[in-house]
Motif scaffolding. Sequence first.
Motif, mmCIF file in Angstrom:
data_model
loop_
_atom_site.group_PDB
_atom_site.id
_atom_site.type_symbol
_atom_site.label_atom_id
_atom_site.label_comp_id
_atom_site.label_asym_id
_atom_site.label_seq_id
_atom_site.Cartn_x
_atom_site.Cartn_y
_atom_site.Cartn_z
ATOM 1 N N LEU A 271 89.628 -7.536 -29.172
ATOM 2 C CA LEU A 271 91.028 -7.400 -29.566
ATOM 3 C C LEU A 271 91.750 -8.743 -29.630
ATOM 4 N N ALA A 272 91.372 -9.672 -28.776
ATOM 5 C CA ALA A 272 92.112 -10.926 -28.658
ATOM 6 C C ALA A 272 91.709 -11.975 -29.700
ATOM 7 N N ASP A 273 90.469 -11.915 -30.172
ATOM 8 C CA ASP A 273 89.975 -12.914 -31.127
ATOM 9 C C ASP A 273 90.052 -12.327 -32.534
ATOM 10 N N GLU A 278 88.071 -8.799 -36.784
ATOM 11 C CA GLU A 278 87.844 -8.489 -38.199
ATOM 12 C C GLU A 278 86.370 -8.178 -38.460
ATOM 13 N N ASP A 279 85.465 -8.935 -37.820
ATOM 14 C CA ASP A 279 84.035 -8.664 -37.972
ATOM 15 C C ASP A 279 83.698 -7.264 -37.474
ATOM 16 N N CYS A 280 84.234 -6.920 -36.299
ATOM 17 C CA CYS A 280 83.977 -5.596 -35.733
ATOM 18 C C CYS A 280 84.566 -4.502 -36.620
ATOM 19 N N ARG A 281 85.782 -4.739 -37.132
ATOM 20 C CA ARG A 281 86.437 -3.735 -37.978
ATOM 21 C C ARG A 281 85.616 -3.472 -39.232
ATOM 22 N N GLN A 282 85.144 -4.552 -39.877
ATOM 23 C CA GLN A 282 84.367 -4.390 -41.097
ATOM 24 C C GLN A 282 83.036 -3.699 -40.824
ATOM 25 N N GLU A 283 82.392 -4.057 -39.720
ATOM 26 C CA GLU A 283 81.086 -3.473 -39.427
ATOM 27 C C GLU A 283 81.214 -2.014 -39.006
ATOM 28 N N VAL A 284 82.273 -1.691 -38.268
ATOM 29 C CA VAL A 284 82.484 -0.291 -37.898
ATOM 30 C C VAL A 284 82.805 0.535 -39.136
ATOM 31 N N THR A 285 83.601 -0.034 -40.056
ATOM 32 C CA THR A 285 83.884 0.659 -41.312
ATOM 33 C C THR A 285 82.592 0.934 -42.066
ATOM 34 N N ASP A 293 73.375 8.538 -43.933
ATOM 35 C CA ASP A 293 71.952 8.227 -43.945
ATOM 36 C C ASP A 293 71.482 7.565 -42.651
ATOM 37 N N GLY A 294 72.410 7.453 -41.657
ATOM 38 C CA GLY A 294 72.019 6.975 -40.335
ATOM 39 C C GLY A 294 71.716 5.495 -40.258
ATOM 40 N N THR A 295 72.226 4.698 -41.189
ATOM 41 C CA THR A 295 71.982 3.258 -41.155
ATOM 42 C C THR A 295 73.246 2.523 -40.746
ATOM 43 N N SER A 296 73.068 1.290 -40.291
ATOM 44 C CA SER A 296 74.215 0.499 -39.865
ATOM 45 C C SER A 296 73.905 -0.976 -39.984
ATOM 46 N N THR A 297 74.912 -1.746 -40.336
ATOM 47 C CA THR A 297 74.739 -3.196 -40.396
ATOM 48 C C THR A 297 75.162 -3.842 -39.083
ATOM 49 N N ILE A 298 75.701 -3.070 -38.169
ATOM 50 C CA ILE A 298 76.245 -3.642 -36.946
ATOM 51 C C ILE A 298 75.118 -4.055 -35.993
ATOM 52 N N ASP A 299 75.211 -5.227 -35.412
ATOM 53 C CA ASP A 299 74.207 -5.734 -34.489
ATOM 54 C C ASP A 299 74.832 -5.785 -33.101
ATOM 55 N N LEU A 300 74.868 -4.636 -32.454
ATOM 56 C CA LEU A 300 75.547 -4.541 -31.161
ATOM 57 C C LEU A 300 74.856 -5.354 -30.080
ATOM 58 N N ARG A 302 73.549 -8.351 -30.257
ATOM 59 C CA ARG A 302 74.014 -9.744 -30.275
ATOM 60 C C ARG A 302 75.456 -9.843 -29.784
ATOM 61 N N ILE A 303 76.278 -8.870 -30.174
ATOM 62 C CA ILE A 303 77.672 -8.869 -29.718
ATOM 63 C C ILE A 303 77.727 -8.727 -28.203
ATOM 64 N N ARG A 304 76.973 -7.772 -27.690
ATOM 65 C CA ARG A 304 76.923 -7.546 -26.253
ATOM 66 C C ARG A 304 76.454 -8.795 -25.511
ATOM 67 N N ALA A 305 75.370 -9.419 -26.008
ATOM 68 C CA ALA A 305 74.831 -10.606 -25.351
ATOM 69 C C ALA A 305 75.850 -11.739 -25.315
ATOM 70 N N GLU A 306 76.621 -11.894 -26.395
ATOM 71 C CA GLU A 306 77.597 -12.984 -26.440
ATOM 72 C C GLU A 306 78.746 -12.734 -25.470
ATOM 73 N N PHE A 307 79.192 -11.488 -25.342
ATOM 74 C CA PHE A 307 80.229 -11.181 -24.354
ATOM 75 C C PHE A 307 79.746 -11.523 -22.950
ATOM 76 N N PHE A 308 78.497 -11.143 -22.654
ATOM 77 C CA PHE A 308 77.946 -11.426 -21.332
ATOM 78 C C PHE A 308 77.772 -12.924 -21.119
ATOM 79 N N ARG A 309 77.338 -13.630 -22.168
ATOM 80 C CA ARG A 309 77.153 -15.080 -22.021
ATOM 81 C C ARG A 309 78.479 -15.773 -21.781
ATOM 82 N N PHE A 310 79.505 -15.361 -22.525
ATOM 83 C CA PHE A 310 80.791 -16.051 -22.477
ATOM 84 C C PHE A 310 81.528 -15.770 -21.169
#
Length: 433
Positions: A271-273, A278-285, A293-300, A302-310
């Motif tokens: 929410l803060a960045d 915008e990346d999350c909004r587009q990927e969720v859309t 068809d059960g497909t997704s471009t979202i790479d959760l 990598r997102i999760r790992a970056e939150f944990f790293r940061f």
Amino acid sequence: MPSAFALSIVAIAITFAPKAVTGNIPSLSTIYGMFVHKDDYYIRLGNETQLPIYTLKLPGLSLYVINSLHLIQRIDRHITTVDFAPLQAQMCKKAINSCLRSFPRTAAPGAMPGPGLNALGKVVVKTFTDTFDRMESQGGIAVDLFDWVNRETLCASTNALYGPHNPFRDPEVEKEWFDYASGLLTIFMGIFPNILARRGVEGRETMVSALMKYFQKGRHLEGSMFIQLGQKYNESFGFTLADRARVEVGQVAAAIFNTAPGAFWAVWQALADPVVFEDCRQEVTQLVRNDADGTSTIDLARIRAEFFRFHGTSIAFRLVQEDTLIDNQYLLQKGGAALMPNAVVYCDESARNESAKHPATAFRGFGGGHVLCPGRHFAISGKWSEPKKDLVVGKALPIPKSRLNVKFVSKPGRKWRTIHLAKDATDISSKDT
């Protein structure tokens, strides 16, 4: 005059012993730094010393602090001589090491990719769907973000684990969990817990009583595969009903203790960045559009790992059971302890160089080596000012010191929609091995 043999032993010890970092006042400087500066202490020392490994001396204890991912990976291989099981035994004194060492492998299928994980995910999605529906019917709600995430995470996680008879649906048991969690470190360390963490001790007993009733009535047979496998395993070791309930309190702590702060920082960062949002909004859309068809471009993953790293501040801790030579260079002596602060590794720019190939173990948000969280697959679930962080010892992520009040409202003409795709559960976890 010392013999040649004695001199050679001294030379080897000097060569292999990790350098000691004492501070201005030996031991006292270390104690002060650990309790006042908390996890920042190890980041400071890592920056100052630039050492891959060093020794902190405490009264009666050598504490080996490892800053090098290479050395951490080597330590992960010594699963019997540099071990976590004695700490688990201290957390649950009636359990034996062999039981604790093999429990994760026994119960893990209930939270691994497949039927067990998918069933957990569906219940979590259903719980949050109900929450969003209530929010929408009320025209939005104003909450403190951390308190809200904390409570909803507990509700969703325990619903998924314990099923329709979840004992934590009782408001009294829920309240006692938060009292227990606030005093967990004091209880674990045994620092006059009946005085300094009285409410936490009382909360633990309330939870034990509720869980005893839950198991006695066979309610766990309607719970998750994870809970059923765990209870079957505990029964095979001859645990009494009271033992099983007390072990389960520890399992609840393992499942929930770090999940809420992890979820909070993920939500806050998204929410803060503006870029992340915008990346999350587009990927969720895109995810919603591709639902058919059960497909997704979202790479959760990598997102999760970056939150944990940061934001991650977890520290892996092992006890040295036997003299152990690491990487043919550093001798960890029996009776010492190995401490591996993730924040130091995550600050190493070489570990984030895109041109280099990095092992999967470079991300240690859910542990490392043989000590991996069995529920790690289940856990991935204007200008903002970042709240100050309280670096609580024992937590994988900090908790916010200040309140962050937000209001959730639905956009006009829009409906909440939650999606659970079984394929995603398998794809997400495939990189966490």
